[in-house]
Design a protein around this motif. Structure first.
Motif, mmCIF file in Angstrom:
data_model
loop_
_atom_site.group_PDB
_atom_site.id
_atom_site.type_symbol
_atom_site.label_atom_id
_atom_site.label_comp_id
_atom_site.label_asym_id
_atom_site.label_seq_id
_atom_site.Cartn_x
_atom_site.Cartn_y
_atom_site.Cartn_z
ATOM 1 N N ALA A 149 7.688 11.625 -4.686
ATOM 2 C CA ALA A 149 7.141 12.469 -3.705
ATOM 3 C C ALA A 149 5.991 12.248 -2.978
ATOM 4 O O ALA A 149 5.487 13.027 -2.098
ATOM 5 N N ARG A 150 5.405 11.102 -3.238
ATOM 6 C CA ARG A 150 3.863 10.973 -2.720
ATOM 7 C C ARG A 150 3.976 10.532 -1.133
ATOM 8 O O ARG A 150 3.075 10.491 -0.580
ATOM 9 N N GLY A 151 4.870 9.636 -0.731
ATOM 10 C CA GLY A 151 5.007 9.354 0.501
ATOM 11 C C GLY A 151 5.800 7.865 0.746
ATOM 12 O O GLY A 151 6.943 7.711 0.022
ATOM 13 N N TRP A 152 5.292 6.849 1.437
ATOM 14 C CA TRP A 152 5.888 5.710 1.657
ATOM 15 C C TRP A 152 5.061 4.614 1.149
ATOM 16 O O TRP A 152 3.868 4.584 0.910
ATOM 17 N N THR A 153 5.728 3.536 0.499
ATOM 18 C CA THR A 153 5.374 2.366 -0.078
ATOM 19 C C THR A 153 5.500 1.248 0.890
ATOM 20 O O THR A 153 6.591 1.044 1.093
ATOM 21 N N VAL A 154 4.561 0.687 1.521
ATOM 22 C CA VAL A 154 4.691 -0.282 2.576
ATOM 23 C C VAL A 154 4.446 -1.618 2.256
ATOM 24 O O VAL A 154 3.401 -1.782 1.450
ATOM 25 N N ARG A 155 5.091 -2.750 2.647
ATOM 26 C CA ARG A 155 4.545 -4.243 2.403
ATOM 27 C C ARG A 155 4.516 -4.750 3.628
ATOM 28 O O ARG A 155 5.239 -4.663 4.575
ATOM 29 N N LEU A 156 3.094 -5.353 4.003
ATOM 30 C CA LEU A 156 2.654 -5.647 5.272
ATOM 31 C C LEU A 156 2.264 -7.030 5.222
ATOM 32 O O LEU A 156 1.659 -7.636 4.294
ATOM 33 N N GLN A 157 2.377 -7.807 6.502
ATOM 34 C CA GLN A 157 1.850 -9.050 6.460
ATOM 35 C C GLN A 157 0.972 -9.243 7.828
ATOM 36 O O GLN A 157 1.411 -8.760 9.014
ATOM 37 N N ALA A 169 0.892 -1.148 -0.003
ATOM 38 C CA ALA A 169 -0.159 -0.036 0.180
ATOM 39 C C ALA A 169 0.846 1.117 0.078
ATOM 40 O O ALA A 169 2.064 1.206 0.604
ATOM 41 N N ASP A 170 0.344 2.341 -0.525
ATOM 42 C CA ASP A 170 0.869 3.601 -0.418
ATOM 43 C C ASP A 170 0.326 4.603 0.578
ATOM 44 O O ASP A 170 -0.898 4.449 0.642
ATOM 45 N N VAL A 171 1.065 5.011 1.755
ATOM 46 C CA VAL A 171 0.570 5.802 2.605
ATOM 47 C C VAL A 171 1.353 7.161 2.686
ATOM 48 O O VAL A 171 2.591 7.387 2.193
ATOM 49 N N ALA A 172 0.406 8.177 2.976
ATOM 50 C CA ALA A 172 1.333 9.500 3.142
ATOM 51 C C ALA A 172 0.270 10.297 4.230
ATOM 52 O O ALA A 172 -1.056 10.247 4.305
ATOM 53 N N HIS A 178 13.042 16.025 -1.467
ATOM 54 C CA HIS A 178 14.044 15.031 -2.189
ATOM 55 C C HIS A 178 13.495 13.955 -2.855
ATOM 56 O O HIS A 178 13.888 12.704 -2.624
ATOM 57 N N SER A 179 12.713 14.231 -3.598
ATOM 58 C CA SER A 179 12.046 13.023 -4.338
ATOM 59 C C SER A 179 12.956 12.026 -5.313
ATOM 60 O O SER A 179 12.359 10.834 -5.591
ATOM 61 N N SER A 180 13.845 12.624 -5.511
ATOM 62 C CA SER A 180 14.876 11.898 -6.519
ATOM 63 C C SER A 180 15.512 10.947 -5.542
ATOM 64 O O SER A 180 16.128 9.990 -6.333
ATOM 65 N N ASP A 181 15.699 11.038 -4.310
ATOM 66 C CA ASP A 181 16.577 10.359 -3.353
ATOM 67 C C ASP A 181 15.713 8.996 -3.123
ATOM 68 O O ASP A 181 14.295 9.075 -3.154
ATOM 69 N N GLU A 182 15.864 7.915 -2.793
ATOM 70 C CA GLU A 182 15.365 6.539 -2.470
ATOM 71 C C GLU A 182 15.783 6.341 -1.040
ATOM 72 O O GLU A 182 16.952 5.861 -0.535
ATOM 73 N N LEU A 183 14.448 6.284 -0.155
ATOM 74 C CA LEU A 183 14.600 5.972 1.080
ATOM 75 C C LEU A 183 14.260 4.595 1.563
ATOM 76 O O LEU A 183 13.203 4.479 0.995
ATOM 77 N N ALA A 196 9.250 -0.809 3.873
ATOM 78 C CA ALA A 196 9.002 0.554 3.490
ATOM 79 C C ALA A 196 9.868 1.221 2.997
ATOM 80 O O ALA A 196 11.043 1.575 3.402
ATOM 81 N N LYS A 197 9.477 1.809 1.968
ATOM 82 C CA LYS A 197 10.430 2.418 0.806
ATOM 83 C C LYS A 197 9.509 3.870 0.394
ATOM 84 O O LYS A 197 8.323 3.934 0.392
ATOM 85 N N SER A 198 10.300 4.969 0.038
ATOM 86 C CA SER A 198 9.786 6.129 -0.350
ATOM 87 C C SER A 198 9.340 5.812 -1.767
ATOM 88 O O SER A 198 9.899 5.365 -2.309
#
Length: 215
Positions: A109-117, A7-10, A23-28, A104-106
């Motif tokens: 510029a939208r927010g975080w994409t998370v993978r949950l179980q 899911a995408d969360v913001a 810093h949308s071009s950086d990957e967190l 959990a990855k950026s």
């Protein structure tokens, strides 16, 4: 049986949202092992493409109370970051609901994409209700059932990684001999060759981990 969801969360007060947006071009990416004890308020983040302006963004980020550069190699850095008490952290909520935050990855510029179980859909519904009550955007990408609690599909391949991989494939980067170089891909994507290389490397690793490896 378990349920794996991407899911995408913001939210403006979600951890590191201001930094992600500036810093949308950086990957967190959250270093997953560091999130096993969310009560500490300290999390480790791997950042690809960071320069000194990234640290200025951390200083200006209201969701950050302190940070420490742990390691640095090229444009890849690892930071230990602390958050104020009023910052929204999703991982403690997921833990309270009996689930795991696998990744959990950026996401640009939208927010975080998370993978949950989770063990069931009820727990996922409880998380969705929490996000709705807190005003957190929660956009479900995909959900699959698994026979066991293994770290499998679906992947958290980011849009940037997907675009880099598809562009590389279409331009012939994976052919032998190659029809395109990293510089060609960089021109097509309007980013640096180093950024292209990182996205292809991480995207390939993500796909291999999700589709080829067996627990």
């Amino acid at each position: 049986m378990s349920l794996v969801t991407v899911a995408d969360v913001a939210h403006d007060d979600l951890a590191l949202m201001p930094t992600i947006r500036s810093h949308s071009s950086d990957e967190l990416e959250v270093v997953s092992q560091s999130a096993t004890d969310p009560e500490t308020g300290q999390f480790f983040f791997l950042v690809e493409g960071a320069d000194d302006s990234f640290e200025s963004a951390l200083d200006a980020d209201h969701t950050v109370c302190d940070w420490t550069l742990v390691s640095r190699e090229g444009d890849t850095r690892v930071y230990r970051i602390g958050h104020p008490d009023d910052v929204i952290l999703l991982s403690p909520v997921v833990t309270e609901l009996g689930g795991l935050m696998l990744d959990a990855k950026s996401s640009d510029a939208r927010g975080w994409t998370v993978r949950l179980q989770f063990s069931d859909r009820e727990s996922l519904a409880d998380l969705w209700q929490f996000c709705e009550a807190e005003g957190i955007e929660f956009n479900l990408r995909r959900t699959v059932r698994q026979d066991s609690w293994t770290n499998g599909e679906p992947t958290t391949l980011t849009d940037a990684q997907r675009q880099a991989l598809v562009t590389a494939y279409e331009l012939g980067y994976f052919r032998e001999p190659r029809d395109a170089s990293l510089a060609d891909l960089a021109d097509a994507l309007d980013i640096s060759p180093t950024a292209v290389s990182g996205r292809i490397r991480r995207g390939t690793a993500e796909l291999i981990g999700a589709t080829l490896l067996d627990e």
